[in-house]
Scaffold this active site. Structure first.
Site, PDB file in Angstrom:
ATOM      1  N   ASN A 276       0.841  -1.193   0.000  1.00 16.15           N
ATOM      2  CA  ASN A 276       0.000   0.000   0.000  1.00 16.15           C
ATOM      3  C   ASN A 276       0.877   1.244   0.000  1.00 16.15           C
ATOM      4  OD1 ASN A 276      -2.412   1.447   0.098  1.00 16.15           O
ATOM      5  ND2 ASN A 276      -2.357   1.598   2.324  1.00 16.15           N
ATOM      6  N   ASP A 303      10.190   1.631   2.154  1.00 22.56           N
ATOM      7  CA  ASP A 303       8.942   1.286   2.837  1.00 22.56           C
ATOM      8  C   ASP A 303       8.996  -0.184   3.249  1.00 22.56           C
ATOM      9  OD1 ASP A 303       6.471   1.490   3.981  1.00 22.56           O
ATOM     10  OD2 ASP A 303       5.350   1.732   2.118  1.00 22.56           O
TER      11      ASP A 303
END
Length: 421
Positions: A276, A303
């Site tokens: 995401n 991330d």
């Protein structure tokens, strides 16, 4: 004392791209020059190796405290070192959330034993609930280097605006997770052809685009800075480019999977390709690469989001997120440098200089006196991504089974070798 001989030294700040020697004394760069002689120094022949001034990742989920079955600060640091990353920022969506002095003290104490430098980010709002803004002065004084509710957006524009002002007053960088949750509404993958063909509810790209636009508007109207995390859409890139041209204080990052992979991988229904924001379209990949090349995108972060194999086993119920610390440099070399989209000097700007600059940190160059944080790698060596060999506790790599070009040989932190092969 250590002497790195015959390295291909790349330094964006000093505009260096030459074969040189690097002398390290007392954990700092002592000299960078041709044919350095240093009696008694530990000497390493770096012929064929490129030297970067320490890769820094400003977006990592270490899962510590509270979810150490997925990862912990020390395993995360080992993974970072194996990927040539000399320091990283750990995100605050832990258990408990990093919104208090006690949790920051825990992280900073445990990080003293880590192989690389670990810097905690604090939450924007208490408990990341989007309601009460944290005490940024207190948290910065306790060691926080940025504020973010990453993993969740701040839903209220009013609260986000107030937080941006307070963070700016404390000179604490504020990082936005751009997602309108009402639009995303639990979508598992990008809303588009793949989601339709697989009959899977998708998250529409406007979820990211709308909040990116909101943060830019707030930065403009309030005259404060904001940093946009994990940019993944062509529209977000265009909005940020226009904002920068208008003089708005906005910076941003993207991750390797957004310039290397597309949603077509989701046909396999493998949760290791779910993250995401989700993987997007080919036109988004092209836009991300263009944004990297023209300077719209300031830096590349991973991330890094570890999960256990059991959690990732079911495509429909698995949490979002992929790991990336051990593949980030190789992915950048493979998909950006070896395709001639960017130069090695550009990669130093994206991976070493700008992340530190955005966070107000020193480093990112080979200037004498700087701490000796160095990434040494073979730029042309091809290797297959085999997650079971990773230093990370997790295995959820979206690059698994792929052959990447570029292998880390040494990672040096404060003049000490913390990883070598």
């Amino acid at each position: 004392m250590m002497l790195l001989k015959n390295a291909h030294v790349v330094d964006y700040i000093s505009d260096t791209d030459s074969k040189l020697d690097i002398l390290i004394k007392n954990g700092r760069i002592a000299a960078v020059s041709d044919k350095i002689m240093a009696l008694g120094a530990e000497e390493i022949d770096c012929r064929g190796l490129v030297a970067f001034p320490g890769i820094f990742d400003m977006h990592v989920h270490a899962r510590d405290p509270g979810q150490t079955d997925k990862e912990d600060l020390l395993s995360c640091a080992k993974a970072a070192a194996a990927g040539g990353v000399t320091g990283f920022v750990c995100m605050p969506n832990t258990v408990p959330v990093i919104d208090n002095e006690k949790t920051l003290k825990y992280i900073n104490t445990k990080a003293k034993a880590a192989k690389v430098k670990v810097y905690p980010a604090c939450a924007i709002t208490e408990g990341q609930m989007g309601a009460v803004i944290c005490d940024f002065k207190l948290l910065k004084d306790s060691g926080a280097v940025a504020a973010t509710d990453d993993g969740k957006p701040v839903k209220s524009a009013r609260i986000m605006g107030e937080a941006m002002i307070k963070a700016s007053d404390e000179q604490l960088p504020l990082i936005s997770h751009c997602e309108d949750m009402d639009i995303a509404s639990g979508g598992l993958i990008n809303a588009g052809l793949v989601s339709i063909e697989l009959d899977i509810y998708g998250s529409h790209r406007s979820s990211e685009n709308i909040i990116t636009g909101r943060e830019i508007d707030l930065a403009r109207d309030l005259h404060v800075p904001v940093h946009i995390a994990h940019v993944s859409t062509a529209e977000s890139v265009a909005k940020i480019r226009a904002a920068k041209q208008a003089g708005i204080q906005v910076t941003c990052e993207t991750a390797p999977h957004y310039f290397a992979l597309t949603e077509d991988l989701l046909y396999a229904k493998d949760a290791d390709y779910r993250m995401n924001p989700p993987l997007r379209l080919g036109r988004d990949v092209d836009a991300i690469i263009e944004g990297i090349a023209d300077g719209t995108i300031d830096c590349i972060a991973t991330d890094h989001a570890p999960h256990t194999p059991a959690e990732k086993a079911d495509f429909h119920t698995a949490p979002n997120g992929v790991i990336g610390l051990e593949t980030s440099l190789a992915a950048c070399l493979t998909f950006l440098y070896h395709t001639e989209k960017v130069s090695l000097k550009d990669l130093v700007r994206l991976m070493c200089v700008n992340p530190r600059k955005i966070l107000g940190m020193k480093g990112g160059s080979f200037k004498p006196g700087e701490l000796a944080d160095i990434t040494l790698f073979e730029p042309n060596t091809e290797w297959e991504v085999t997650p079971k060999k990773f230093k990370s506790k997790a295995r959820n790599s979206c690059f698994k089974g792929m052959k990447l070009k570029g292998r880390v040989r040494y990672t040096i932190v404060d003049g000490d070798i913390v990883y070598e092969i």
